[in-house]
Design a protein around this motif. Sequence first.
Motif, short mmCIF file in Angstrom:
data_model
loop_
_atom_site.label_atom_id
_atom_site.label_comp_id
_atom_site.label_asym_id
_atom_site.label_seq_id
_atom_site.Cartn_x
_atom_site.Cartn_y
_atom_site.Cartn_z
N TYR A 75 0.85 -1.19 0.00
CA TYR A 75 0.00 0.00 0.00
C TYR A 75 0.88 1.23 0.00
O TYR A 75 1.91 1.27 0.67
CB TYR A 75 -0.87 0.05 1.26
N VAL A 76 0.45 2.24 -0.75
CA VAL A 76 1.08 3.56 -0.72
C VAL A 76 -0.03 4.60 -0.61
O VAL A 76 -1.17 4.34 -0.99
CB VAL A 76 1.98 3.84 -1.95
N VAL A 77 0.32 5.75 -0.07
CA VAL A 77 -0.64 6.83 0.12
C VAL A 77 -0.18 8.05 -0.67
O VAL A 77 0.98 8.48 -0.51
CB VAL A 77 -0.78 7.17 1.62
N PRO A 78 -1.05 8.59 -1.52
CA PRO A 78 -0.66 9.79 -2.27
C PRO A 78 -0.38 10.96 -1.33
O PRO A 78 -1.13 11.20 -0.38
CB PRO A 78 -1.89 10.09 -3.13
N GLY A 79 0.70 11.67 -1.61
CA GLY A 79 1.03 12.85 -0.82
C GLY A 79 -0.09 13.88 -0.87
O GLY A 79 -0.35 14.56 0.12
N ALA A 80 -0.79 13.96 -2.00
CA ALA A 80 -1.89 14.92 -2.14
C ALA A 80 -3.01 14.64 -1.15
O ALA A 80 -3.67 15.57 -0.68
CB ALA A 80 -2.42 14.89 -3.58
N VAL A 81 -3.23 13.37 -0.82
CA VAL A 81 -4.26 13.01 0.15
C VAL A 81 -3.88 13.56 1.53
O VAL A 81 -4.71 14.15 2.22
CB VAL A 81 -4.47 11.49 0.21
N LEU A 82 -2.62 13.38 1.91
CA LEU A 82 -2.17 13.89 3.21
C LEU A 82 -2.24 15.41 3.26
O LEU A 82 -2.67 15.98 4.27
CB LEU A 82 -0.75 13.41 3.49
N GLU A 83 -1.86 16.06 2.17
CA GLU A 83 -1.93 17.52 2.11
C GLU A 83 -3.36 18.00 2.25
O GLU A 83 -3.65 18.95 2.98
CB GLU A 83 -1.32 18.03 0.81
N ARG A 84 -4.28 17.34 1.56
CA ARG A 84 -5.70 17.72 1.62
C ARG A 84 -6.25 17.49 3.03
O ARG A 84 -7.00 18.32 3.55
CB ARG A 84 -6.49 16.92 0.59
N LEU A 85 -5.89 16.37 3.64
CA LEU A 85 -6.36 16.07 4.99
C LEU A 85 -5.92 17.14 5.97
O LEU A 85 -6.72 17.68 6.74
CB LEU A 85 -5.86 14.69 5.43
N VAL A 86 -4.65 17.50 5.91
CA VAL A 86 -4.12 18.54 6.80
C VAL A 86 -4.80 19.88 6.52
O VAL A 86 -5.23 20.58 7.43
CB VAL A 86 -2.59 18.67 6.67
N ALA A 87 -4.96 20.22 5.25
CA ALA A 87 -5.60 21.49 4.88
C ALA A 87 -7.04 21.53 5.39
O ALA A 87 -7.49 22.56 5.91
CB ALA A 87 -5.57 21.68 3.37
N ASP A 88 -7.77 20.43 5.25
CA ASP A 88 -9.16 20.39 5.71
C ASP A 88 -9.26 20.53 7.22
O ASP A 88 -10.15 21.19 7.75
CB ASP A 88 -9.85 19.11 5.24
N ILE A 89 -8.34 19.90 7.93
CA ILE A 89 -8.32 20.01 9.38
C ILE A 89 -8.05 21.46 9.79
O ILE A 89 -8.73 22.02 10.66
CB ILE A 89 -7.27 19.07 10.01
N LEU A 90 -7.07 22.08 9.15
CA LEU A 90 -6.73 23.47 9.47
C LEU A 90 -7.84 24.43 9.08
O LEU A 90 -8.09 25.41 9.77
CB LEU A 90 -5.42 23.86 8.80
N THR A 91 -8.53 24.14 7.97
CA THR A 91 -9.62 25.01 7.53
C THR A 91 -10.79 24.96 8.48
O THR A 91 -11.35 26.00 8.83
CB THR A 91 -10.09 24.59 6.11
N THR A 92 -11.16 23.76 8.92
CA THR A 92 -12.32 23.63 9.81
C THR A 92 -11.96 23.96 11.25
O THR A 92 -12.83 24.37 12.02
CB THR A 92 -12.91 22.21 9.77
N GLY A 93 -10.72 23.74 11.61
CA GLY A 93 -10.30 23.98 12.98
C GLY A 93 -10.93 22.99 13.95
O GLY A 93 -11.04 23.26 15.14
N ARG A 94 -11.35 21.85 13.41
CA ARG A 94 -12.03 20.84 14.22
C ARG A 94 -11.43 19.47 13.97
O ARG A 94 -10.73 19.25 12.99
CB ARG A 94 -13.52 20.77 13.84
#
Length: 111
Positions: A58-77
Motif C-alpha cells: 500500500y502507498v498513500v498519495p502525498g496529495a491526500v495527506l496535504e488535503r487532509l491537513v488542509a481540511d483540518i486546518l480550515t475547519t479547525g475541528r
Amino acid sequence: MDTTKTSTAEVPAADATASRPAFYTAAETAAMLRLDESTLYRHLRRGTFPGLKIGGRYVVPGAVLERLVADILTTGRCIDLGSWTEQWRHDQVAALARAAAADVTIVGGAG
C-alpha cells in the motif's frame, strides 16, 4: 557541510511541495500521522483511508495527506476519518464528472 537529517515522519513546510514524494509508504504515512502501522493498514484495507494497493503493498498519495491537513486546518475541528474519506471520494467523482462533461462536444446540436 550540513549533517542535519530530516525524518520521513516530518511533514514538510508548504513551500517544499515540489520536493515531496508523490506517494508515501504505509510506514512513512503511519509515522507522519503518529499511528501504529497496523491501524493504518486496517483503514487502507477497509477503504476508510485513501490509498493505492500495488501487488501486496500500500502507498498513500502525498496529495491526500496535504488535503487532509488542509481540511483540518480550515475547519479547525477534529475530522472523522471515515466521513472525510467519503467526502473526498464524492469530491473526486464530481471533479471527474465535471472534467468529462467539459470534454463533450455535441455534434450537430441545436442551432
